[in-house]
Enzyme design. Structure first.
Site, short mmCIF file in Angstrom:
data_model
loop_
_atom_site.label_atom_id
_atom_site.label_comp_id
_atom_site.label_asym_id
_atom_site.label_seq_id
_atom_site.Cartn_x
_atom_site.Cartn_y
_atom_site.Cartn_z
N SER A 117 -3.85 3.19 2.49
CA SER A 117 -3.79 4.62 2.72
C SER A 117 -3.72 4.86 4.21
CB SER A 117 -5.04 5.30 2.15
OG SER A 117 -5.16 6.65 2.60
N TYR B 289 -14.15 5.59 0.14
CA TYR B 289 -12.72 5.45 -0.13
C TYR B 289 -12.00 4.95 1.12
CZ TYR B 289 -7.86 6.69 -1.06
OH TYR B 289 -6.50 6.65 -1.21
#
Length: 248
Positions: free
Chosen positions: A138, A151
């Site tokens: 990400s 995350y």
């Protein structure tokens, strides 16, 4: 990674980027097997998209990862690409200890899941020509979104994992490709209607174009993610972190 003629296994390919990528890869001339936890959803995908194959797999279950991977290898012995797509993203309030259960679940899905898949597939993929293990990190691996600290940490770990195993696979038939999405309009963290997130079809268009034009790429970086990915190198890290911090 070649763009056509593969047999591709995508755990986490039942929604969002995973399903979109599965359909794009099928349209490009690949055999695609998607996996997920919900059999009913998989049946729906197979019904609505003829030619897509499916199998039930919960990547948080280590025994299931081993057993289902072996079944895929038996049923689809031409499999040469594995996309470790399954992931979850949830906010956490670390000011009290109650966030721990959420954090552990995120680590299990986002980090242990891909590592377990790698362990289940490494020897098989090395036996296949033109193989690839595809990870999904990400833009938040480079600059964190403060409301989702675990995350961010798992995606930073996936980036580091990708870099390390790529070196170990050098000299084998296995290419390691890291997809690095920005915020995309999917249900992940309820971003499906977020005007600041990248439309899913645009992300898929650009990703497929990059895969085709850069078959030897280590990372697939769409233009929108470079705001995050290059922030530190360009001296913008503190400013970008402030933007992501919002009212914090």
């Amino acid at each position: 990674m070649k763009i056509t003629g593969n047999t591709v296994f995508i755990p986490g390919g039942t929604s969002g980027i995973g399903l979109g990528l599965a359909l794009r890869l099928q349209a490009a001339g690949n055999t695609v097997v998607v996996a997920g936890r919900r059999a009913a959803l998989l049946d729906e995908i197979v019904r609505d998209h003829p030619g897509i194959e499916s199998i039930v797999l919960d990547t948080t279950d280590p025994d299931a990862v081993v057993a289902v991977s072996a079944e895929v290898q038996r049923r689809w012995p031409e499999t040469n690409v594995v996309v470790a797509m399954a992931g979850i993203m949830q906010p956490e309030d670390v000011l009290t200890g109650g966030f721990l259960e959420t954090a552990e679940s995120i680590v299990t899905t986002n980090l242990l899941g891909p590592i377990r898949l790698l362990a289940a597939w490494t020897e098989f993929l090395q036996s296949r020509p033109s193989a690839a293990f595809v990870t999904v990190s990400s833009g938040l691996a480079s600059v964190p979104l403060p409301i989702t600290p675990t995350y961010n940490a798992t995606k930073a770990a996936i980036h580091s994992l990708s870099e390390g195993v790529r070196v170990q696979f050098a000299g084998t038939s296995v290419q390691v490709v890291e997809l690095v999405p920005p915020a995309v309009r999917t249900t992940l963290l309820g971003q499906q209607d977020d005007p600041s997130a990248m439309p899913l079809e645009e992300y898929l268009d650009e990703t497929m174009a990059l895969l085709e034009s850069q078959p030897d790429a280590h990372e697939i970086l769409v233009e929108r993610v470079k705001f995050l990915r290059n922030a530190e190198a360009e001296g913008r890290y503190a400013d970008v972190l402030a933007v992501l911090s919002g009212g914090h």
